[in-house]
Design a protein around this motif. Structure first.
Motif, short mmCIF file in Angstrom:
data_model
loop_
_atom_site.label_atom_id
_atom_site.label_comp_id
_atom_site.label_asym_id
_atom_site.label_seq_id
_atom_site.Cartn_x
_atom_site.Cartn_y
_atom_site.Cartn_z
N SER A 670 -7.04 -2.90 8.02
CA SER A 670 -8.48 -2.62 7.83
C SER A 670 -8.86 -1.50 8.78
O SER A 670 -8.50 -1.53 9.97
CB SER A 670 -9.33 -3.87 8.11
N ILE A 671 -9.66 -0.51 8.26
CA ILE A 671 -10.07 0.61 9.10
C ILE A 671 -11.54 0.90 8.82
O ILE A 671 -12.10 0.50 7.79
CB ILE A 671 -9.23 1.87 8.83
N CYS A 672 -12.16 1.56 9.76
CA CYS A 672 -13.55 1.98 9.58
C CYS A 672 -13.62 3.08 8.54
O CYS A 672 -12.69 3.87 8.38
CB CYS A 672 -14.13 2.48 10.89
N ARG A 673 -14.74 3.09 7.85
CA ARG A 673 -14.95 4.17 6.88
C ARG A 673 -14.94 5.49 7.64
O ARG A 673 -15.54 5.61 8.70
CB ARG A 673 -16.28 3.96 6.14
N LEU A 674 -14.30 6.46 7.08
CA LEU A 674 -14.10 7.81 7.64
C LEU A 674 -13.07 7.85 8.76
O LEU A 674 -12.79 8.91 9.31
CB LEU A 674 -15.43 8.40 8.15
N ALA A 675 -12.44 6.73 9.10
CA ALA A 675 -11.38 6.75 10.11
C ALA A 675 -10.07 7.25 9.49
O ALA A 675 -9.85 7.13 8.28
CB ALA A 675 -11.19 5.36 10.71
N ALA A 676 -9.19 7.81 10.34
CA ALA A 676 -7.91 8.33 9.86
C ALA A 676 -6.92 7.19 9.64
O ALA A 676 -6.89 6.22 10.40
CB ALA A 676 -7.33 9.32 10.88
N LYS A 709 -12.01 6.77 1.62
CA LYS A 709 -13.44 6.43 1.58
C LYS A 709 -13.68 5.02 1.08
O LYS A 709 -14.73 4.43 1.35
CB LYS A 709 -14.19 7.41 0.68
N GLU A 710 -12.70 4.50 0.32
CA GLU A 710 -12.88 3.18 -0.28
C GLU A 710 -11.61 2.37 -0.10
O GLU A 710 -10.52 2.91 0.11
CB GLU A 710 -13.22 3.30 -1.77
N SER A 711 -11.75 1.08 -0.19
CA SER A 711 -10.61 0.18 -0.09
C SER A 711 -9.70 0.37 -1.31
O SER A 711 -10.17 0.72 -2.40
CB SER A 711 -11.08 -1.28 0.00
N MET A 729 1.02 -1.21 0.52
CA MET A 729 0.19 -1.89 1.51
C MET A 729 -1.28 -1.77 1.07
O MET A 729 -1.67 -0.82 0.39
CB MET A 729 0.39 -1.30 2.90
N ILE A 730 -2.10 -2.79 1.46
CA ILE A 730 -3.53 -2.84 1.11
C ILE A 730 -4.33 -2.30 2.28
O ILE A 730 -4.14 -2.72 3.43
CB ILE A 730 -3.95 -4.27 0.78
N VAL A 731 -5.26 -1.35 1.97
CA VAL A 731 -6.13 -0.76 2.99
C VAL A 731 -7.58 -1.19 2.69
O VAL A 731 -8.08 -0.92 1.59
CB VAL A 731 -6.00 0.77 3.00
N THR A 732 -8.20 -1.83 3.63
CA THR A 732 -9.60 -2.30 3.47
C THR A 732 -10.51 -1.44 4.34
O THR A 732 -10.26 -1.28 5.55
CB THR A 732 -9.71 -3.77 3.88
#
Length: 828
Positions: A670-676, A709-711, A729-732
């Motif tokens: 899980s990452i913050c929106r706009l994070a690399a 920008k999106e999960s 892998m799943i990115v949230t």
């Protein structure tokens, strides 16, 4: 699939005409008669199969000593003969060593005793292949008393050891030193014309009345090994039960470095054969003969074997009749290349040769022992040959016409296999008859070459280590060389053949056997010869036309041609009779059938593989006993198939192995929106691609940074050998608060990837303004809506690639106004 490639054994191809010639391996007995009384000095085998012999006179009708030179061809016929008449200032000329140069000339050496000073000078000369003197000189060693008569062999070496040229000669010989200093050895280096490069004197620590006797020498790399005997150590204890018996003879080896001119190794041993001298040098009650006591060590020689070993022989002047001793005639000791003792053995004759006898022993390069004996009392000659396993090949005796004491010299010719040869020198009224025997063990007529007998036995022996008294030292010799004036002269020799026992080798024929099977890839050649053709048959053919060949015995040849075809000549030559040969032309072709499952490969999980053995065979058997030409492999492992046709059985294997590496895209995150987000899979694969299942965007490579920008789900694909593997892998994306991100580059090429430039906002904006300028300060783009982005155009034209300046002013709800500025790269 594993393939075995056999080496290609090269041979030459040549043409011959006819094959009607023949050869004869003969047992030969001849007598050569010369004026004057002669003793043998040296004989060498020549590269053409002949021999060169040096003889010295010890009594002449006109009291003019000289040296006789005889060259025999390979059929024991006289090629030429002559003599060297010493110059008036010489009292005696004794030439005792010879060396054949590759160009055919003969290098001879010895010593000359001068009348005025009674000193012995070193004598060196060269003869043409026809016996003419080319050059000669004497060398006076000023720092020694006299040159002794004991010479090591001369040696030809390659490399600028001596004079800066590559054709040096090394001579080594013993010299007589002062009794307070000890015996010496001279080592002399010259070029092929006798010009001296350097000379060294080796001082051997000895006691009074001692001697050093060099027998053989040879060069190994840059080391000169010298072999012989000496008495420069304490006497060796004798095996006799009576006290006071001593052994005066020792065997030794010295290693001399030709670069540093120093002794690097020294070995010395008491030999296994013992003498019967007491402390005063005599045996009580026994005849003293010729300066040597009955039973003393008389003959010593050194032989170099093909297996790398060195054999040293010792013999007694006469056999002993002492009842408490065995009648040991010879000892043979074997050493490795560094003169470390390996084994020894003793040769005895029981009671047969208890009286005075002249005897000789020699070893050929295969290790066969050749022995000859002349009993002066009975007039019987005994000779024998035994192999390196001490199995006797030959033991004979023959009555000799002895009219005076004999000098016996033993000769052998290794080019004729188990032939043995020896000579007897019989002198009467200042004339010498050389009685020469050359005997083939298989075909020797009893009347000409003696009857079979058995008189020798062999038992184990041993040596003991003996040490030198003190250290050996080396110094530069003081010498003076000058031209000598020895003259060539003719000499007459009568030759009478007593007996020749010929066995004719006159038949050699080849046959080609066509294989019965059309798919056979090998054919057979057979040569037939009569029983008198000794040795193997040599086959010659075009080696580039075959993959390999095999000769299992001396008359059979198997060849495997390239591409299943051979069209050419094959020649057979008798190794014992080179002029006897046969030629046939072979036309061979094979119907080529190949079983090939392919190379070993990786088994990709989840796949199946189709293994095809081909339709050209009659029978198939796979590892699971299935019998189809095709096999479907659904799991990894080793697979094999055996097939047959009408002629042959074929076999092949293939190994399907699992990958030794596993692909991992990484753990779900899980990452913050706009994070690399860094996309990095397992290393070790040949290629990578990452795909977003949400946007369909695909990126090539590994270790990539993206800003989703999106999960969604990211899938990675990577290749290893013939397999492609995948993982995901799943990115949230989560809301992490007010944040603004502006990228540093964009590519307005309409490929759907990063074509626009603008700010990415996470949070509630109350105000926003983005201005973009070129490097001249012109405003190219301005927006107050964060959803508006720049496409790279200004006034309808796409701007050139380069760096542009941006200025952004924005305010989030509840926060103060923020200002940021930076640059962006437009990439085209």
């Amino acid at each position: 699939m594993k393939r075995i490639i056999l080496p290609i054994l090269c041979s030459i191809f040549f043409a011959v005409e006819g094959h009607s010639q023949l050869c004869a391996d003969s047992s030969f007995h001849g007598i050569y008669t010369l004026a004057d009384s002669l003793i043998p000095a040296c004989e060498i085998q020549l590269k053409d199969g002949g021999r060169f012999q040096l003889l010295e006179t010890f009594r002449t009708a006109n009291n003019q000593p000289h040296n006789v030179l005889i060259r025999y061809n390979k059929h024991n016929q006289l090629a030429w003969q002559g003599k060297l008449e010493q110059s008036p200032d010489m009292e005696r000329l004794a030439v005792s060593r010879a060396l054949e140069h590759p160009d055919g000339k003969l290098i001879i050496s010895g010593f000359a005793t001068m009348k005025s000073t009674r000193e012995r000078l070193f004598y060196l000369a060269a003869l043409s292949e026809y016996g003419q003197l080319l050059w000669q000189k004497t060398v006076d060693f000023r720092d020694i008393v006299s040159v002794a008569g004991n010479f090591g062999h001369s040696n030809k070496i390659n490399g600028p050891i001596c004079t800066g040229r590559s054709d040096s000669l090394i001579f080594s010989f013993s010299v007589e030193g002062e009794s307070t200093v000890g015996d010496k050895i001279a080592v002399l280096c010259t070029d092929q014309s006798g010009n001296i490069g350097w000379s060294k004197t080796i001082v051997v620590p000895t006691v009074a009345e001692s001697w050093v006797n060099l027998v053989k020498a040879r060069i190994n790399g840059n080391t000169l090994w010298m072999y012989g005997g000496h008495t420069s150590i304490d006497y060796c204890p004798d095996a006799a039960p009576s006290l006071g018996y001593i052994n005066r003879g020792k065997i030794m080896a010295l290693a001399f470095d030709l670069n540093t001119h120093s002794i690097t190794q020294q070995r010395s041993y008491c030999p296994p054969i013992t003498t019967m001298m007491n402390a005063s040098g005599y045996v009580p009650g026994y005849q003293h003969y010729g300066g040597l006591t009955d039973g003393s060590i008389f003959g010593q020689d050194v032989f170099f074997l093909n297996n790398g070993q060195i054999a040293v022989t010792c013999s007694r002047l006469r056999a002993t009749s002492m009842p408490e001793r065995k009648n040991w005639l010879f000892s043979v000791s074997y050493f490795d290349e560094h003169f470390n003792h390996l084994k020894s053995e003793m040769i005895t004759a029981g009671d047969l040769l208890m009286q005075s006898a002249n005897q000789s022993i020699a070893l050929d390069q295969q290790g066969n022992k050749h022995m000859s004996f002349i009993n002066h009392h009975t007039g019987m000659v005994y000779y024998a040959v035994c192999d390196n396993n001490n199995q006797f090949i030959l033991q004979k005796k023959i009555k000799a016409n002895l009219t005076a004491p004999l000098f016996s010299q033993f000769r052998y010719n290794i080019s004729k296999g188990r032939f043995t040869s020896f000579e007897m020198f019989n002198t009467v009224n200042n004339a010498t008859a050389i009685d020469y025997f050359e005997v083939n063990p298989s075909y020797a007529d009893a009347e000409c070459f003696g009857e079979d007998t058995a008189f020798l036995s062999i038992e184990p022996g041993n040596v003991s280590v003996a040490e030198l008294r003190g250290n050996l030292t080396t110094r530069t010799s003081q010498l003076q060389a000058q031209q000598a004036n020895v003259q060539n002269a003719d000499v007459h020799i009568d030759r009478r053949v007593v007996c020749t026992d010929k066995n004719v080798c006159d038949s050699l024929r080849m046959t080609f056997t066509q294989p019965a099977c059309v798919t056979a890839d090998t054919f057979k050649i057979t040569a037939k010869k009569n029983q008198f053709c000794q040795g193997s048959v040599l086959f010659y053919f075009d080696s580039s036309a075959v993959v390999y060949y095999h000769q299992p015995d001396d008359t059979t040849l198997f060849l495997k041609p390239r591409a299943g075809r051979f069209d050419g000549a094959i020649i057979a030559v008798s190794s014992s009779c080179p002029q006897l040969r046969d030629t046939i032309t072979v036309n061979f072709s094979s119907l080529q059938r190949e079983l090939n499952l392919g190379v070993d490969r990786m088994f990709c999980p989840g796949d199946t593989y189709r293994l095809n053995a081909g339709p050209q065979f009659n029978y198939y058997k796979w590892q699971d006993d299935s019998s189809d030409s095709i096999f479907i492999a659904s799991e990894p492992g080793k697979y094999w198939v055996m097939t047959t046709d009408d002629c042959s059985v074929y076999y092949d294997t293939i190994n399907l192995y699992l990958p030794n590496i596993t692909l991992h895209a990484g753990v779900d995150t899980s990452i913050c929106r706009l994070a690399a987000l860094r996309l990095q899979a397992t290393n070790g694969f040949s290629s990578y691609s990452w795909t977003s299942l949400l946007s369909g965007e695909t990126l090539m490579g590994n270790n990539i940074t993206v800003w989703p920008k999106e999960s969604g789900i990211w899938v990675v694909r990577a290749n290893v050998e013939n397999c492609q593997m995948r993982d995901s892998m799943i990115v949230t994306i989560k809301q992490c608060g007010n944040k603004l991100y502006i990228p540093t580059a964009f590519t307005p090429n309409n490929d759907g990837l990063n074509d626009r430039f603008g700010a990415y906002i996470d949070g509630g904006l109350e105000s926003y303004r983005l201005n973009i300028f070129n490097r001249w300060g012109e405003l190219l783009f301005s927006a107050t809506d964060s959803n508006r982005v720049w496409d790279g155009y200004w006034k309808g034209k796409l701007q050139p690639a380069g760096v542009y300046i941006w200025h952004c002013e924005y305010k989030f709800a509840g926060m103060s106004t923020q200002t940021e500025k930076g640059t962006v790269s437009l990439i085209r």
